[in-house]
Design a protein around this motif. Structure first.
Motif, PDB file in Angstrom:
ATOM      1  N   GLN A 146      10.536  -1.194 -10.824  1.00 13.44           N
ATOM      2  CA  GLN A 146      10.370  -2.268  -9.850  1.00 13.44           C
ATOM      3  C   GLN A 146       9.121  -3.070 -10.192  1.00 13.44           C
ATOM      4  O   GLN A 146       8.052  -2.501 -10.400  1.00 13.44           O
ATOM      5  CB  GLN A 146      10.225  -1.659  -8.450  1.00 13.44           C
ATOM      6  CG  GLN A 146       9.892  -2.658  -7.363  1.00 13.44           C
ATOM      7  CD  GLN A 146       9.676  -1.968  -6.021  1.00 13.44           C
ATOM      8  OE1 GLN A 146      10.635  -1.569  -5.366  1.00 13.44           O
ATOM      9  NE2 GLN A 146       8.420  -1.803  -5.618  1.00 13.44           N
ATOM     10  N   VAL A 147       9.267  -4.400 -10.257  1.00 12.14           N
ATOM     11  CA  VAL A 147       8.125  -5.281 -10.508  1.00 12.14           C
ATOM     12  C   VAL A 147       8.163  -6.423  -9.506  1.00 12.14           C
ATOM     13  O   VAL A 147       9.218  -6.775  -8.978  1.00 12.14           O
ATOM     14  CB  VAL A 147       8.142  -5.848 -11.956  1.00 12.14           C
ATOM     15  CG1 VAL A 147       8.102  -4.731 -12.981  1.00 12.14           C
ATOM     16  CG2 VAL A 147       9.367  -6.738 -12.173  1.00 12.14           C
ATOM     17  N   TRP A 148       7.008  -7.009  -9.262  1.00 12.77           N
ATOM     18  CA  TRP A 148       6.938  -8.170  -8.375  1.00 12.77           C
ATOM     19  C   TRP A 148       7.135  -9.440  -9.194  1.00 12.77           C
ATOM     20  O   TRP A 148       6.475  -9.647 -10.208  1.00 12.77           O
ATOM     21  CB  TRP A 148       5.595  -8.229  -7.648  1.00 12.77           C
ATOM     22  CG  TRP A 148       5.481  -9.437  -6.750  1.00 12.77           C
ATOM     23  CD1 TRP A 148       4.778 -10.579  -6.982  1.00 12.77           C
ATOM     24  CD2 TRP A 148       6.133  -9.623  -5.480  1.00 12.77           C
ATOM     25  NE1 TRP A 148       4.923 -11.456  -5.940  1.00 12.77           N
ATOM     26  CE2 TRP A 148       5.753 -10.901  -5.003  1.00 12.77           C
ATOM     27  CE3 TRP A 148       6.986  -8.837  -4.710  1.00 12.77           C
ATOM     28  CZ2 TRP A 148       6.206 -11.405  -3.781  1.00 12.77           C
ATOM     29  CZ3 TRP A 148       7.439  -9.329  -3.499  1.00 12.77           C
ATOM     30  CH2 TRP A 148       7.061 -10.592  -3.040  1.00 12.77           C
ATOM     31  N   ILE A 207      -5.287   4.016  -1.833  1.00 18.19           N
ATOM     32  CA  ILE A 207      -4.124   3.230  -1.423  1.00 18.19           C
ATOM     33  C   ILE A 207      -4.166   1.840  -2.046  1.00 18.19           C
ATOM     34  O   ILE A 207      -3.140   1.323  -2.509  1.00 18.19           O
ATOM     35  CB  ILE A 207      -4.063   3.127   0.108  1.00 18.19           C
ATOM     36  CG1 ILE A 207      -3.831   4.509   0.730  1.00 18.19           C
ATOM     37  CG2 ILE A 207      -2.967   2.160   0.544  1.00 18.19           C
ATOM     38  CD1 ILE A 207      -2.536   5.162   0.330  1.00 18.19           C
ATOM     39  N   THR A 208      -5.340   1.228  -2.074  1.00 19.34           N
ATOM     40  CA  THR A 208      -5.472  -0.099  -2.687  1.00 19.34           C
ATOM     41  C   THR A 208      -5.075  -0.055  -4.154  1.00 19.34           C
ATOM     42  O   THR A 208      -4.384  -0.948  -4.661  1.00 19.34           O
ATOM     43  CB  THR A 208      -6.912  -0.618  -2.547  1.00 19.34           C
ATOM     44  OG1 THR A 208      -7.249  -0.715  -1.158  1.00 19.34           O
ATOM     45  CG2 THR A 208      -7.071  -1.995  -3.197  1.00 19.34           C
ATOM     46  N   ARG A 218       1.505  -1.243  -8.244  1.00 18.84           N
ATOM     47  CA  ARG A 218       2.905  -1.630  -8.074  1.00 18.84           C
ATOM     48  C   ARG A 218       3.088  -3.143  -8.148  1.00 18.84           C
ATOM     49  O   ARG A 218       4.040  -3.636  -8.757  1.00 18.84           O
ATOM     50  CB  ARG A 218       3.442  -1.075  -6.749  1.00 18.84           C
ATOM     51  CG  ARG A 218       3.895   0.374  -6.866  1.00 18.84           C
ATOM     52  CD  ARG A 218       4.986   0.518  -7.917  1.00 18.84           C
ATOM     53  NE  ARG A 218       5.268   1.925  -8.231  1.00 18.84           N
ATOM     54  CZ  ARG A 218       5.423   2.379  -9.449  1.00 18.84           C
ATOM     55  NH1 ARG A 218       5.263   1.586 -10.486  1.00 18.84           N
ATOM     56  NH2 ARG A 218       5.727   3.642  -9.660  1.00 18.84           N
ATOM     57  N   ILE A 219       2.173  -3.896  -7.560  1.00 23.70           N
ATOM     58  CA  ILE A 219       2.316  -5.356  -7.557  1.00 23.70           C
ATOM     59  C   ILE A 219       2.114  -5.927  -8.958  1.00 23.70           C
ATOM     60  O   ILE A 219       2.785  -6.894  -9.350  1.00 23.70           O
ATOM     61  CB  ILE A 219       1.325  -5.992  -6.561  1.00 23.70           C
ATOM     62  CG1 ILE A 219       1.665  -5.548  -5.127  1.00 23.70           C
ATOM     63  CG2 ILE A 219       1.366  -7.523  -6.655  1.00 23.70           C
ATOM     64  CD1 ILE A 219       0.659  -6.004  -4.094  1.00 23.70           C
ATOM     65  N   GLU A 276       5.180   5.812  -5.360  1.00 13.44           N
ATOM     66  CA  GLU A 276       4.020   6.426  -6.009  1.00 13.44           C
ATOM     67  C   GLU A 276       3.892   5.985  -7.471  1.00 13.44           C
ATOM     68  O   GLU A 276       4.784   6.236  -8.285  1.00 13.44           O
ATOM     69  CB  GLU A 276       4.154   7.947  -5.962  1.00 13.44           C
ATOM     70  CG  GLU A 276       2.948   8.685  -6.491  1.00 13.44           C
ATOM     71  CD  GLU A 276       1.796   8.690  -5.509  1.00 13.44           C
ATOM     72  OE1 GLU A 276       0.643   8.721  -5.967  1.00 13.44           O
ATOM     73  OE2 GLU A 276       2.030   8.674  -4.294  1.00 13.44           O
ATOM     74  N   PRO A 277       2.783   5.313  -7.844  1.00 13.16           N
ATOM     75  CA  PRO A 277       2.628   4.799  -9.216  1.00 13.16           C
ATOM     76  C   PRO A 277       1.954   5.810 -10.143  1.00 13.16           C
ATOM     77  O   PRO A 277       0.859   5.584 -10.636  1.00 13.16           O
ATOM     78  CB  PRO A 277       1.743   3.563  -8.998  1.00 13.16           C
ATOM     79  CG  PRO A 277       0.873   3.958  -7.850  1.00 13.16           C
ATOM     80  CD  PRO A 277       1.691   4.872  -6.973  1.00 13.16           C
TER      81      PRO A 277
END
Length: 303
Positions: free
Chosen positions: A182-184, A142-143, A149-150, A82-83
């Motif tokens: 957390q990162v992409w 959701i998008t 997150r990305i 959850e962001p």
């Protein structure tokens, strides 16, 4: 409800979304807006690189026979926590309203491996912002969560620039803190843990979002796709040439009454595949339609 500017005492125009800090805001991070911002916006360009790296990694795995690649990609899709740092979206309909984050990832993975596999192989489905057009239950909230997150890394970098530009964020009694998030990693095509510096409001981390990256509805929403590009294509499909040379098209409101044109992702998929077989790329037509009507806000940079 207290806005960021009011909370920190920042005056004048700001290059970040001035959302309220004590509640969710009914605004959503739109990946297609970020894409259309692109260059010369450095943060948008880096965010797009993350989005494309992530989607390409998953798409390649879907079309791969390598079990390790497939397992890794499915795992990547199940790590959307959850962001809440941005204060965007609606808590009651975000990840918490649709089940665990892993369930959302599993739903997308299963859709890409079944109904959407043909679109991937044909090169029709290219971007993460097109998933809401074809995956049930994936819409603006959701998008927005997935996108956040990305692109968390670029958002954190933008936030750091804002901290440097506006001393109000760290002037007493306000403070910043370091967090492991957390990162992409778009170069390594995997999730990583990065230490980031963020403002803290009422004990909670705050992630700033560039002004103009959010909307109340997605640019590439399922409703807009259906009402414009899809129905326009079907009008052409069913058009009748009259003896006087004129073309007779069925009005869209009458098309909607046809049993095969019921609103929904199944119809989107069927018509997109049918259009491709006839030599038309329905998603490309929709991308062009959206881009032609995109009007970005002016003066997004910090003063």
């Amino acid at each position: 409800m207290t806005s960021i500017q009011k909370y920190y005492g920042i005056t004048g125009p700001v290059p970040f979304e001035n959302v309220t800090v004590d509640t969710d805001n009914l605004m959503f991070l739109d990946p297609h807006v970020i894409r259309l911002r692109g260059e010369p916006d450095h943060f948008a360009a880096e965010a797009v690189r993350c989005l494309d790296s992530f989607f390409d990694t998953v798409a390649r795995a879907v079309m791969s026979t390598d079990p390790a690649a497939r397992t890794h990609a499915e795992s990547d899709l199940q790590r959307f926590t959850e962001p809440w740092e941005t204060r965007l979206g609606m808590a009651e309909t975000g990840f918490s309203g649709h089940g665990a984050a892993s369930d959302i990832g599993t739903r997308i993975w299963e859709a890409m491996n079944t109904d959407l596999e043909a679109l991937l192989h044909l090169g029709i489905l290219k971007n993460i912002e097109e998933l809401p057009l074809f995956v049930e239950g994936v819409d603006r909230d959701i998008t927005s969560d997935i996108t956040t997150r990305i692109v968390f890394g670029p958002l954190a970098a933008f936030t750091k620039q804002m901290l440097d530009h506006y001393p109000e964020f760290s002037t007493q009694p306000h403070q910043t803190a370091e967090f492991d998030r957390q990162v992409w990693d778009p170069d390594q095509h995997t999730w990583a843990i990065e230490r980031v510096t963020l403002p803290v409001t009422d004990g909670k981390a705050l992630l700033l979002v560039p002004r103009g990256w959010t909307r109340r509805n997605l640019l590439m929403s399922p409703t807009r796709f259906f009402e414009t590009s899809l129905l326009s294509y079907v009008q052409g499909e069913q058009a009748v040439a009259l003896s006087n040379g004129k073309i007779l098209k069925t009005p869209k409101d009458r098309l909607k009454q046809q049993p095969t044109l019921q609103r929904g992702r199944k119809t989107h998929l069927q018509v997109a595949l049918r259009a491709h077989a006839a030599g038309s790329n329905l998603l490309e037509l929709f991308r062009t339609f959206v881009a032609d009507r995109f009007d970005p806000p002016a003066e997004l940079d910090a003063a």
